[in-house]
Design a protein around this motif. Sequence first.
Motif, PDB file in Angstrom:
ATOM      1  N   ALA A 216       7.358 -54.298 -26.377  1.00 52.83           N
ATOM      2  CA  ALA A 216       5.905 -54.248 -26.609  1.00 52.83           C
ATOM      3  C   ALA A 216       5.258 -53.213 -25.689  1.00 52.83           C
ATOM      4  O   ALA A 216       4.361 -52.465 -26.107  1.00 52.83           O
ATOM      5  N   LYS A 217       5.758 -53.153 -24.451  1.00 52.82           N
ATOM      6  CA  LYS A 217       5.201 -52.159 -23.524  1.00 52.82           C
ATOM      7  C   LYS A 217       5.560 -50.748 -24.001  1.00 52.82           C
ATOM      8  O   LYS A 217       4.731 -49.833 -23.942  1.00 52.82           O
ATOM      9  N   ALA A 218       6.794 -50.596 -24.495  1.00 50.82           N
ATOM     10  CA  ALA A 218       7.204 -49.277 -24.986  1.00 50.82           C
ATOM     11  C   ALA A 218       6.353 -48.855 -26.187  1.00 50.82           C
ATOM     12  O   ALA A 218       5.984 -47.686 -26.327  1.00 50.82           O
ATOM     13  N   MET A 219       6.013 -49.837 -27.035  1.00 45.77           N
ATOM     14  CA  MET A 219       5.152 -49.531 -28.201  1.00 45.77           C
ATOM     15  C   MET A 219       3.773 -49.062 -27.752  1.00 45.77           C
ATOM     16  O   MET A 219       3.226 -48.099 -28.297  1.00 45.77           O
ATOM     17  N   VAL A 220       3.210 -49.757 -26.781  1.00 45.15           N
ATOM     18  CA  VAL A 220       1.883 -49.368 -26.288  1.00 45.15           C
ATOM     19  C   VAL A 220       1.946 -47.935 -25.744  1.00 45.15           C
ATOM     20  O   VAL A 220       1.070 -47.104 -26.015  1.00 45.15           O
ATOM     21  N   ALA A 221       3.035 -47.649 -24.980  1.00 46.56           N
ATOM     22  CA  ALA A 221       3.167 -46.309 -24.392  1.00 46.56           C
ATOM     23  C   ALA A 221       3.327 -45.252 -25.492  1.00 46.56           C
ATOM     24  O   ALA A 221       2.720 -44.179 -25.415  1.00 46.56           O
ATOM     25  N   ALA A 222       4.107 -45.576 -26.524  1.00 45.66           N
ATOM     26  CA  ALA A 222       4.313 -44.605 -27.611  1.00 45.66           C
ATOM     27  C   ALA A 222       2.990 -44.333 -28.337  1.00 45.66           C
ATOM     28  O   ALA A 222       2.661 -43.188 -28.650  1.00 45.66           O
ATOM     29  N   ARG A 223       2.234 -45.395 -28.561  1.00 42.42           N
ATOM     30  CA  ARG A 223       0.924 -45.211 -29.222  1.00 42.42           C
ATOM     31  C   ARG A 223      -0.009 -44.378 -28.353  1.00 42.42           C
ATOM     32  O   ARG A 223      -0.762 -43.537 -28.841  1.00 42.42           O
ATOM     33  N   ALA A 224       0.063 -44.628 -27.023  1.00 38.37           N
ATOM     34  CA  ALA A 224      -0.799 -43.877 -26.099  1.00 38.37           C
ATOM     35  C   ALA A 224      -0.460 -42.396 -26.153  1.00 38.37           C
ATOM     36  O   ALA A 224      -1.348 -41.535 -26.181  1.00 38.37           O
ATOM     37  N   LEU A 225       0.841 -42.098 -26.225  1.00 36.18           N
ATOM     38  CA  LEU A 225       1.280 -40.704 -26.260  1.00 36.18           C
ATOM     39  C   LEU A 225       0.828 -40.041 -27.562  1.00 36.18           C
ATOM     40  O   LEU A 225       0.300 -38.935 -27.555  1.00 36.18           O
ATOM     41  N   ALA A 226       1.008 -40.761 -28.668  1.00 36.51           N
ATOM     42  CA  ALA A 226       0.611 -40.196 -29.968  1.00 36.51           C
ATOM     43  C   ALA A 226      -0.903 -39.980 -30.006  1.00 36.51           C
ATOM     44  O   ALA A 226      -1.386 -38.941 -30.461  1.00 36.51           O
ATOM     45  N   GLY A 227      -1.650 -40.942 -29.479  1.00 33.39           N
ATOM     46  CA  GLY A 227      -3.115 -40.868 -29.524  1.00 33.39           C
ATOM     47  C   GLY A 227      -3.659 -39.764 -28.641  1.00 33.39           C
ATOM     48  O   GLY A 227      -4.629 -39.086 -28.987  1.00 33.39           O
ATOM     49  N   ALA A 228      -3.015 -39.533 -27.499  1.00 33.64           N
ATOM     50  CA  ALA A 228      -3.545 -38.553 -26.540  1.00 33.64           C
ATOM     51  C   ALA A 228      -3.399 -37.132 -27.060  1.00 33.64           C
ATOM     52  O   ALA A 228      -4.147 -36.248 -26.669  1.00 33.64           O
ATOM     53  N   GLY A 229      -2.409 -36.913 -27.959  1.00 37.02           N
ATOM     54  CA  GLY A 229      -2.181 -35.570 -28.476  1.00 37.02           C
ATOM     55  C   GLY A 229      -3.238 -35.158 -29.496  1.00 37.02           C
ATOM     56  O   GLY A 229      -3.370 -33.996 -29.822  1.00 37.02           O
ATOM     57  N   ARG A 230      -4.002 -36.122 -30.002  1.00 33.03           N
ATOM     58  CA  ARG A 230      -4.939 -35.802 -31.086  1.00 33.03           C
ATOM     59  C   ARG A 230      -6.215 -35.166 -30.595  1.00 33.03           C
ATOM     60  O   ARG A 230      -6.651 -35.391 -29.486  1.00 33.03           O
TER      61      ARG A 230
END
Length: 289
Positions: free
Chosen positions: A275-289
């Motif tokens: 779950a923590k890895a998912m949050v981090a992956a979403r954060a990375l994807a979101g920050a690139g936008r």
Amino acid sequence: MGVPEAYQHCEQIMRKQARNFSYGLRLLPTPKRRALSAVYAFARRIDDIADGEGTAGQRLARLTVAREALDGPPGIRDGNSDDLVLIALHDAARRYPLPIAAFGELIDGCAADVRGTTYARFDELLSYCRCVAGSIGRLSLGVFGTDDPEGATPLADALGVALQITNILRDVREDRLAGRIYLPIEDLERFGCTLSLDGAGRFTDPPHRLATLIRYEAVRAREWFADGMRLLPALDTRSAACTAAMAGIYRCLLDRIAADPAVALSARLSLPPWAKAMVAARALAGAGR
Ligand SMILES: CC(C)=CCC/C(C)=C/CC/C(C)=C/COP(=O)(O)OP(=O)(O)O
């Protein structure tokens, strides 16, 4: 010992102990991640002294020694030390505008913990949160960098406050078992709670009152999150991803606490690694936008 070994040592501490924050820190480019690992390792040391062995007097004396490293020489300012954490922190402070005095605030907050300070009102608790977590937010901002330090500093502070209130809500029982109460006394009275424990370590307050108290403080924590998250646009992409991951993991914890305060009050809540890895992956994807 050289600077690379010193950073290696700090990164090891971070990997082993920062079970929530390491997911975000891994998203940073190496030089920034290393610098923040040095900040983390020194902050961890201060926290461990406060929570550690010995009488209150001995722990306060150890905090005083830690404080001396801030103003040295020898210490962080000259890096002239055989202490790997101080060597790494000295190097980090040469590369980034770290507000080293913020560690002094962290030490003040931890000294208050050792003294068993309680907080009569929320604004007093807020000062404590600024010391122990706002300080880390401001140090992190020094590493991240920003074009608008004046606007960004209070937001980094606010995000630290949000994380700390969440941490306090997660650890109410654990802290109480250690003899500590962080929630404002006026709030306990308002909701008719004492946070007393029975012989089996269970709260004696009626569960619905405790739940109301916890949800009331969770609303406050969410407000601090909303304020602190305004920091993201002031950061570069990877610093924003790191911040969003760290905040996101704690924000998820807060949601779980508020959804079921009784569970949070009976054992320490944590998110599974996936779950923590998912949050981090979403954060990375979101920050690139
Ligand atoms: C701008 C920015 C990045 C702001 C955030 C600043 C920050 C990371 C503050 C730390 C606050 C906190 C709850 C520490 C607990 O650490 P812990 O290692 O004891 O945590 P754990 O108990 O969850 O493992």
